[in-house]
Design a protein around this motif. Sequence first.
Motif, PDB file in Angstrom:
ATOM      1  N   VAL A  29      -5.113  -6.774  -0.924  1.00  0.00           N
ATOM      2  CA  VAL A  29      -3.989  -6.450  -0.037  1.00  0.00           C
ATOM      3  C   VAL A  29      -4.203  -7.108   1.325  1.00  0.00           C
ATOM      4  CG1 VAL A  29      -2.866  -4.582   1.252  1.00  0.00           C
ATOM      5  CG2 VAL A  29      -3.345  -4.296  -1.174  1.00  0.00           C
ATOM      6  N   GLU A  30      -5.431  -7.037   1.825  1.00  0.00           N
ATOM      7  CA  GLU A  30      -5.737  -7.607   3.146  1.00  0.00           C
ATOM      8  C   GLU A  30      -5.485  -9.113   3.170  1.00  0.00           C
ATOM      9  OE1 GLU A  30      -7.421  -3.764   2.643  1.00  0.00           O
ATOM     10  OE2 GLU A  30      -7.782  -5.557   1.420  1.00  0.00           O
TER      11      GLU A  30
ATOM     12  N   PRO B 137       0.808  -1.224   0.000  1.00  0.00           N
ATOM     13  CA  PRO B 137       0.000   0.000   0.000  1.00  0.00           C
ATOM     14  C   PRO B 137       0.844   1.277   0.000  1.00  0.00           C
ATOM     15  CG  PRO B 137      -0.851  -1.567   1.612  1.00  0.00           C
ATOM     16  CD  PRO B 137       0.470  -2.104   1.142  1.00  0.00           C
TER      17      PRO B 137
ATOM     18  N   VAL C 175      -4.414  -2.334  -6.548  1.00  0.00           N
ATOM     19  CA  VAL C 175      -4.458  -1.292  -5.518  1.00  0.00           C
ATOM     20  C   VAL C 175      -4.696   0.046  -6.210  1.00  0.00           C
ATOM     21  CG1 VAL C 175      -3.301  -0.282  -3.514  1.00  0.00           C
ATOM     22  CG2 VAL C 175      -2.670  -2.586  -4.254  1.00  0.00           C
ATOM     23  N   ASP C 176      -5.772   0.719  -5.847  1.00  0.00           N
ATOM     24  CA  ASP C 176      -6.115   2.024  -6.445  1.00  0.00           C
ATOM     25  C   ASP C 176      -6.113   1.978  -7.977  1.00  0.00           C
ATOM     26  OD1 ASP C 176      -6.327   3.078  -3.900  1.00  0.00           O
ATOM     27  OD2 ASP C 176      -4.277   3.858  -3.876  1.00  0.00           O
TER      28      ASP C 176
ATOM     29  N   ALA D 255       1.933   1.856  -3.515  1.00  0.00           N
ATOM     30  CA  ALA D 255       0.820   2.441  -4.271  1.00  0.00           C
ATOM     31  C   ALA D 255       0.674   3.934  -3.977  1.00  0.00           C
ATOM     32  CB  ALA D 255      -0.478   1.698  -3.934  1.00  0.00           C
ATOM     33  N   GLU D 256       0.880   4.298  -2.721  1.00  0.00           N
ATOM     34  CA  GLU D 256       0.743   5.704  -2.324  1.00  0.00           C
ATOM     35  C   GLU D 256       1.857   6.558  -2.925  1.00  0.00           C
ATOM     36  OE1 GLU D 256       1.117   8.169   1.838  1.00  0.00           O
ATOM     37  OE2 GLU D 256       0.344   6.125   1.931  1.00  0.00           O
TER      38      GLU D 256
ATOM     39  N   LYS E 237       1.580   6.866  -6.773  1.00  0.00           N
ATOM     40  CA  LYS E 237       0.256   7.311  -7.248  1.00  0.00           C
ATOM     41  C   LYS E 237       0.407   8.319  -8.382  1.00  0.00           C
ATOM     42  CE  LYS E 237      -4.219   8.467  -5.164  1.00  0.00           C
ATOM     43  NZ  LYS E 237      -4.748   7.113  -5.183  1.00  0.00           N
TER      44      LYS E 237
END
Length: 202
Positions: A183-184, A92, A125-126, A95-96, A99
């Motif tokens: 992701v989870e 994650p 993711v996103d 991904a951030e 972005k």
Amino acid sequence: MTTLEKTVTVADTALSRLEQENRLFNAVLKGPTKKPGRFGFRGDIALKFQAQLADEKRPPDFSIEQVLTIAEAGAPTLEIFVGYIHSFAYLPVVAEVMKGILSPTGTNFIFCNNIDFLAKYRVVVDGITYFVLPCDESTVWKEMTDLLSVDKNDIKKLDTAGKLDHVLDKAIGFKEPYTEITVEEGIAKMEPVKNRNENRPV
């Protein structure tokens, strides 16, 4: 003179923001490749910085390591991105940080230390799809050349930039029906991070 005619710099590419944020480091290659209008990067991308006192330079807390990517001058996003993370839990953060830089139609590989050695996942993711693959005592470069069945004789006479062009051009558009997980689910399945130096002689 057009962008394609001049020497491409990182500022001309989708990597520009990462450069401005001082996230690109440990570069083996950070410059034009053999193809006109293309910039290549092999190195690390900082994901989380340590707190710094005054002018001291501290290494990042954690990074995307062994990154392989090529960026076309003027293109807003990357069509191909490859890297290694120590823990699936960092995905994650990848991904951030990335972005707006990775393309929803691009090809992205993340090799990971702490997933089952036989696991091969697709994780979205996103809106960005990542192929997530195990990598323990190997390198991202070796894993990619094996995955793509690159003949070593085809690239042995090429320099670093030429090899990057050859391998990543072959990787663009890669499609395999790997198990799609969230992701989870990946965090729930992940194993302890392995010490890559554990079995190496001192």
